[in-house]
Design a protein around this motif. Structure first.
Motif, PDB file in Angstrom:
ATOM      1  N   HIS A 186      42.112  18.452 -32.547  1.00  0.00           N
ATOM      2  CA  HIS A 186      43.060  17.358 -32.441  1.00  0.00           C
ATOM      3  C   HIS A 186      42.539  16.150 -33.204  1.00  0.00           C
ATOM      4  CE1 HIS A 186      45.258  14.001 -30.355  1.00  0.00           C
ATOM      5  NE2 HIS A 186      46.246  14.832 -30.598  1.00  0.00           N
ATOM      6  N   PHE A 187      43.446  15.430 -33.856  1.00  0.00           N
ATOM      7  CA  PHE A 187      43.076  14.323 -34.731  1.00  0.00           C
ATOM      8  C   PHE A 187      42.085  13.373 -34.079  1.00  0.00           C
ATOM      9  CE2 PHE A 187      43.765  10.140 -36.658  1.00  0.00           C
ATOM     10  CZ  PHE A 187      43.715  10.444 -38.016  1.00  0.00           C
ATOM     11  N   SER A 188      42.278  13.087 -32.806  1.00  0.00           N
ATOM     12  CA  SER A 188      41.416  12.124 -32.116  1.00  0.00           C
ATOM     13  C   SER A 188      39.956  12.563 -32.079  1.00  0.00           C
ATOM     14  CB  SER A 188      41.919  11.911 -30.682  1.00  0.00           C
ATOM     15  OG  SER A 188      41.863  13.117 -29.940  1.00  0.00           O
ATOM     16  N   ARG A 189      39.720  13.872 -32.146  1.00  0.00           N
ATOM     17  CA  ARG A 189      38.353  14.389 -32.079  1.00  0.00           C
ATOM     18  C   ARG A 189      37.596  14.187 -33.394  1.00  0.00           C
ATOM     19  NH1 ARG A 189      37.875  18.350 -28.119  1.00  0.00           N
ATOM     20  NH2 ARG A 189      35.624  18.253 -28.587  1.00  0.00           N
ATOM     21  N   HIS A 190      38.313  13.837 -34.458  1.00  0.00           N
ATOM     22  CA  HIS A 190      37.678  13.673 -35.770  1.00  0.00           C
ATOM     23  C   HIS A 190      37.393  12.209 -36.105  1.00  0.00           C
ATOM     24  CE1 HIS A 190      38.135  17.882 -36.987  1.00  0.00           C
ATOM     25  NE2 HIS A 190      39.349  17.842 -36.477  1.00  0.00           N
ATOM     26  N   ILE A 191      37.723  11.289 -35.228  1.00  0.00           N
ATOM     27  CA  ILE A 191      37.552   9.865 -35.504  1.00  0.00           C
ATOM     28  C   ILE A 191      36.145   9.421 -35.107  1.00  0.00           C
ATOM     29  CG2 ILE A 191      38.375   7.547 -34.967  1.00  0.00           C
ATOM     30  CD1 ILE A 191      41.105   8.756 -34.375  1.00  0.00           C
ATOM     31  N   SER A 192      35.483   8.732 -36.022  1.00  0.00           N
ATOM     32  CA  SER A 192      34.154   8.191 -35.751  1.00  0.00           C
ATOM     33  C   SER A 192      34.075   6.766 -36.293  1.00  0.00           C
ATOM     34  CB  SER A 192      33.064   9.040 -36.412  1.00  0.00           C
ATOM     35  OG  SER A 192      33.080  10.367 -35.916  1.00  0.00           O
ATOM     36  N   ALA A 193      33.192   5.966 -35.724  1.00  0.00           N
ATOM     37  CA  ALA A 193      32.976   4.599 -36.198  1.00  0.00           C
ATOM     38  C   ALA A 193      31.513   4.244 -36.022  1.00  0.00           C
ATOM     39  CB  ALA A 193      33.862   3.610 -35.442  1.00  0.00           C
ATOM     40  N   ALA A 194      30.948   3.612 -37.054  1.00  0.00           N
ATOM     41  CA  ALA A 194      29.551   3.182 -36.992  1.00  0.00           C
ATOM     42  C   ALA A 194      29.257   2.266 -38.158  1.00  0.00           C
ATOM     43  CB  ALA A 194      28.605   4.393 -37.030  1.00  0.00           C
ATOM     44  N   ASP A 195      28.365   1.304 -37.922  1.00  0.00           N
ATOM     45  CA  ASP A 195      27.816   0.473 -38.990  1.00  0.00           C
ATOM     46  C   ASP A 195      28.899  -0.168 -39.867  1.00  0.00           C
ATOM     47  OD1 ASP A 195      25.641  -0.681 -40.216  1.00  0.00           O
ATOM     48  OD2 ASP A 195      25.406   0.916 -41.697  1.00  0.00           O
TER      49      ASP A 195
ATOM     50  N   ARG B 166      24.429  18.288 -43.770  1.00  0.00           N
ATOM     51  CA  ARG B 166      25.282  17.851 -42.674  1.00  0.00           C
ATOM     52  C   ARG B 166      24.506  17.830 -41.374  1.00  0.00           C
ATOM     53  NH1 ARG B 166      29.763  22.078 -43.479  1.00  0.00           N
ATOM     54  NH2 ARG B 166      28.839  22.049 -45.543  1.00  0.00           N
ATOM     55  N   SER B 167      24.899  16.900 -40.511  1.00  0.00           N
ATOM     56  CA  SER B 167      24.292  16.793 -39.189  1.00  0.00           C
ATOM     57  C   SER B 167      25.171  17.513 -38.173  1.00  0.00           C
ATOM     58  CB  SER B 167      24.137  15.324 -38.794  1.00  0.00           C
ATOM     59  OG  SER B 167      25.421  14.761 -38.542  1.00  0.00           O
ATOM     60  N   ALA B 168      24.726  17.530 -36.933  1.00  0.00           N
ATOM     61  CA  ALA B 168      25.514  18.152 -35.872  1.00  0.00           C
ATOM     62  C   ALA B 168      26.785  17.366 -35.582  1.00  0.00           C
ATOM     63  CB  ALA B 168      24.667  18.267 -34.614  1.00  0.00           C
ATOM     64  N   ALA B 169      26.864  16.118 -36.058  1.00  0.00           N
ATOM     65  CA  ALA B 169      28.049  15.296 -35.824  1.00  0.00           C
ATOM     66  C   ALA B 169      29.212  15.671 -36.731  1.00  0.00           C
ATOM     67  CB  ALA B 169      27.697  13.817 -36.028  1.00  0.00           C
ATOM     68  N   VAL B 170      28.954  16.473 -37.752  1.00  0.00           N
ATOM     69  CA  VAL B 170      30.005  16.874 -38.693  1.00  0.00           C
ATOM     70  C   VAL B 170      30.820  18.009 -38.078  1.00  0.00           C
ATOM     71  CG1 VAL B 170      30.489  17.880 -40.941  1.00  0.00           C
ATOM     72  CG2 VAL B 170      28.693  16.152 -40.703  1.00  0.00           C
ATOM     73  N   PRO B 171      32.144  17.861 -37.967  1.00  0.00           N
ATOM     74  CA  PRO B 171      32.962  18.923 -37.373  1.00  0.00           C
ATOM     75  C   PRO B 171      32.981  20.176 -38.246  1.00  0.00           C
ATOM     76  CG  PRO B 171      34.356  17.219 -38.331  1.00  0.00           C
ATOM     77  CD  PRO B 171      32.961  16.699 -38.394  1.00  0.00           C
ATOM     78  N   THR B 172      33.058  21.311 -37.603  1.00  0.00           N
ATOM     79  CA  THR B 172      33.081  22.585 -38.326  1.00  0.00           C
ATOM     80  C   THR B 172      34.429  23.284 -38.258  1.00  0.00           C
ATOM     81  OG1 THR B 172      32.247  23.717 -36.361  1.00  0.00           O
ATOM     82  CG2 THR B 172      30.603  22.940 -37.966  1.00  0.00           C
ATOM     83  N   ALA B 173      35.348  22.779 -37.444  1.00  0.00           N
ATOM     84  CA  ALA B 173      36.672  23.387 -37.318  1.00  0.00           C
ATOM     85  C   ALA B 173      37.705  22.306 -37.045  1.00  0.00           C
ATOM     86  CB  ALA B 173      36.685  24.421 -36.183  1.00  0.00           C
ATOM     87  N   SER B 174      38.951  22.606 -37.366  1.00  0.00           N
ATOM     88  CA  SER B 174      40.034  21.662 -37.131  1.00  0.00           C
ATOM     89  C   SER B 174      40.290  21.512 -35.645  1.00  0.00           C
ATOM     90  CB  SER B 174      41.304  22.152 -37.834  1.00  0.00           C
ATOM     91  OG  SER B 174      42.376  21.272 -37.618  1.00  0.00           O
TER      92      SER B 174
ATOM     93  N   HIS C  96      37.444  15.755 -41.895  1.00  0.00           N
ATOM     94  CA  HIS C  96      38.262  16.870 -41.421  1.00  0.00           C
ATOM     95  C   HIS C  96      38.035  18.086 -42.314  1.00  0.00           C
ATOM     96  CE1 HIS C  96      41.888  19.216 -40.531  1.00  0.00           C
ATOM     97  NE2 HIS C  96      41.973  18.515 -39.415  1.00  0.00           N
ATOM     98  N   PRO C  97      37.610  19.217 -41.750  1.00  0.00           N
ATOM     99  CA  PRO C  97      37.402  20.418 -42.574  1.00  0.00           C
ATOM    100  C   PRO C  97      38.720  20.984 -43.081  1.00  0.00           C
ATOM    101  CG  PRO C  97      37.095  20.932 -40.251  1.00  0.00           C
ATOM    102  CD  PRO C  97      37.271  19.450 -40.337  1.00  0.00           C
ATOM    103  N   LEU C  98      38.740  21.370 -44.361  1.00  0.00           N
ATOM    104  CA  LEU C  98      39.929  21.971 -44.948  1.00  0.00           C
ATOM    105  C   LEU C  98      39.762  23.493 -44.996  1.00  0.00           C
ATOM    106  CD1 LEU C  98      40.684  19.376 -47.782  1.00  0.00           C
ATOM    107  CD2 LEU C  98      41.827  19.631 -45.573  1.00  0.00           C
TER     108      LEU C  98
END
Length: 476
Positions: free
Chosen positions: A193-202, A183-191, A209-211
């Motif tokens: 707000h939904f908007s903070r987990h949205i990414s777009a590329a390529d 995993r890179s630093a871009a991968v979230p480590t904690a839950s 989202h971590p469970l």
């Protein structure tokens, strides 16, 4: 031939909740499920506040919270926009979504059903539905009524030739439970707000989202024109490729636990009742899964229909009570479908400048308290008010002759409740077998109310209508 009062087809959240409601009311039930084993895929990740309230009405929420995932006290979202929806203004004990994955909700509800002596009959494939003036037959099971809770591809709906009008899907996305090998630093480590987990590329639109532990829920939208078909199986190769593209080459797939595809079709049956067959949950309405709306709708379908079916089976339902299920619930789902279509447009990750302007405007609007209140009520289900009824009953702190309690504690039995909060003597002698009567004190201004089993106010002492008329209208 197995004989029951009600046949429930489908053991998802809607069918299991309905079966629990019916058995609580003393109605015999058979739950039939095509799948041989229950899916462990997380799918819907949280319960909306109104769903939490409904489960609390039956004493189910507290034990279910033992299966919840860690989640901070932050609100829900509208179209993934970076503004928390504040449900505290709706006077609820549960202002934040509850992080219980759908699979855990299903396991919990099924276990409760089994404890009541109603096992789910798995591996039961419905091939014909025969109904007559006295009942419905499915295979070797005969019931007075049948409720189709068998999902968006409902076999019951297709066998009866019930139309499912709406708009066809224009996209195919996937959702997967997985672990990461890197995993890179871009991968979230904690839950967050939904908007903070949205990414777009390529050419991808992704939510990681971590469970719990090393498990993640991964939602992926492929924006290319050669994306996989909805029916194609999800492969580890496509998931790994997308993870690398969105989160960096060091983010790699570990194990792909379970995965499925979903689309953005929006459909709804025109009638929720076909003689002795009813439709609930995804069998009645489908939409793009955004914000836990599907589970919210299905649980409330079940709780709305359950007591009405039980009243009919037990012989005290007033005329028209069963038909009120369609009258009350159809407009609710229709509104959700319209709202989700609007959200899907705003959520679209394309770089269209006009769309970006609309998105910015909605962000500004959601920051206004009145707008946030309106949208939070809509998304959570807390604003729901059926025609001719009062709002949902607030879960007030009460003091009775037996000591302190709450409104929800008084409704665990699934019966209606006349809650006397003033000193006016009232009698419900003729309805005592179906309506509880409790006298209590509450802080603040309060009046006597008649509460339906689904938690909505059917009458209050401030109404012009006499109490006896309201009791007769709703409880025979």
């Amino acid at each position: 031939m197995m004989r029951v009062d009600v046949i429930v087809v489908g053991a998802g959240p809607t069918g299991l909740m309905l079966a629990n409601e019916l058995t609580l009311a003393g109605v015999s039930v058979a739950v039939l499920e095509k799948q041989h084993t229950r899916s462990t895929q997380s799918r819907a990740g949280a319960l909306q506040p109104r769903t939490a309230e409904v489960l609390d009405l039956r004493g189910l929420l507290d034990p279910l919270l033992d299966h919840a995932l860690p989640r901070g006290e932050f609100g829900g979202h509208f179209a993934g926009l970076p503004v928390e929806l504040d449900c505290r203004t709706w006077q609820t004990r549960h202002p934040y979504p509850v992080a219980v994955p759908q699979a855990r909700l299903e396991a919990f509800l099924e276990q409760r059903l089994v404890e009541r002596g109603v096992p789910v009959r798995r591996g039961f494939e419905v091939t014909a539905v025969d109904q007559d003036a006295e009942g419905v037959t499915v295979g070797d099971v005969r019931g007075d009524y049948l409720v189709a809770c068998d999902g968006g591809h409902s076999t019951v709906r297709k066998l009866l030739g019930v139309p499912f009008p709406g708009t066809a899907g224009t996209m195919s996305s996937l959702v997967a439970d997985l672990t990461l090998a890197g995993r890179s630093a871009a991968v979230p480590t904690a839950s967050q707000h939904f908007s903070r987990h949205i990414s777009a590329a390529d050419g991808y639109f992704a939510i990681l989202h971590p469970l719990e532990g090393d498990l993640y829920r991964f939602i992926l939208g492929d924006l290319s024109t050669d994306r996989p078909d909805r029916e194609d199986p999800v492969t580890a190769e496509e998931v790994d490729k997308a993870l690398r593209a969105v989160y960096g080459p060091e983010t790699t797939l570990g194990e792909l636990r379970e995965a499925s595809r979903f689309g953005n079709a929006a459909r709804q049956v025109e009638r929720y009742r076909e003689n002795r067959v009813f439709f609930a949950g995804d069998a009645a309405h489908i939409h793009l899964p955004i914000g836990g709306q599907g589970v919210n709708l299905g649980i409330q379908d079940a709780v709305n229909l359950g007591w009405k079916l039980a009243a009919t089976v037990r012989g005290w339902a007033p005329e028209g009570l069963l038909d009120s299920y369609h009258t009350e619930r159809h407009p609710v789902a229709a509104r959700v479908l319209r709202t989700i279509r609007a959200q899907s447009l705003i959520l679209n990750p394309t770089q269209d400048e006009d769309l970006a302007t609309v998105r910015d405007l909605f962000i500004d609007l959601l920051r206004l308290p009145d707008t946030n209140h309106y949208i939070s009520g809509l998304m959570s289900g807390l604003d729901l008010r059926y025609p001719g009824l009062g709002p949902r009953m607030l879960d007030l702190d009460l003091t009775t002759a037996d000591g302190p309690t709450r409104v929800s504690d008084l409704m665990h039995g699934g019966r209606a409740l006349l809650l006397s909060l003033d000193d006016t003597p009232r009698s419900i002698e003729h309805w005592s077998d179906r309506v509880d009567h409790v006298s209590a004190k509450s802080d603040g201004d309060a009046t006597t109310v008649l509460i339906r089993p689904d938690g909505y106010i059917a009458w209050s002492a401030t109404d012009d209508e006499p109490l006896e008329a309201a009791l007769t209208r709703w409880f025979g």
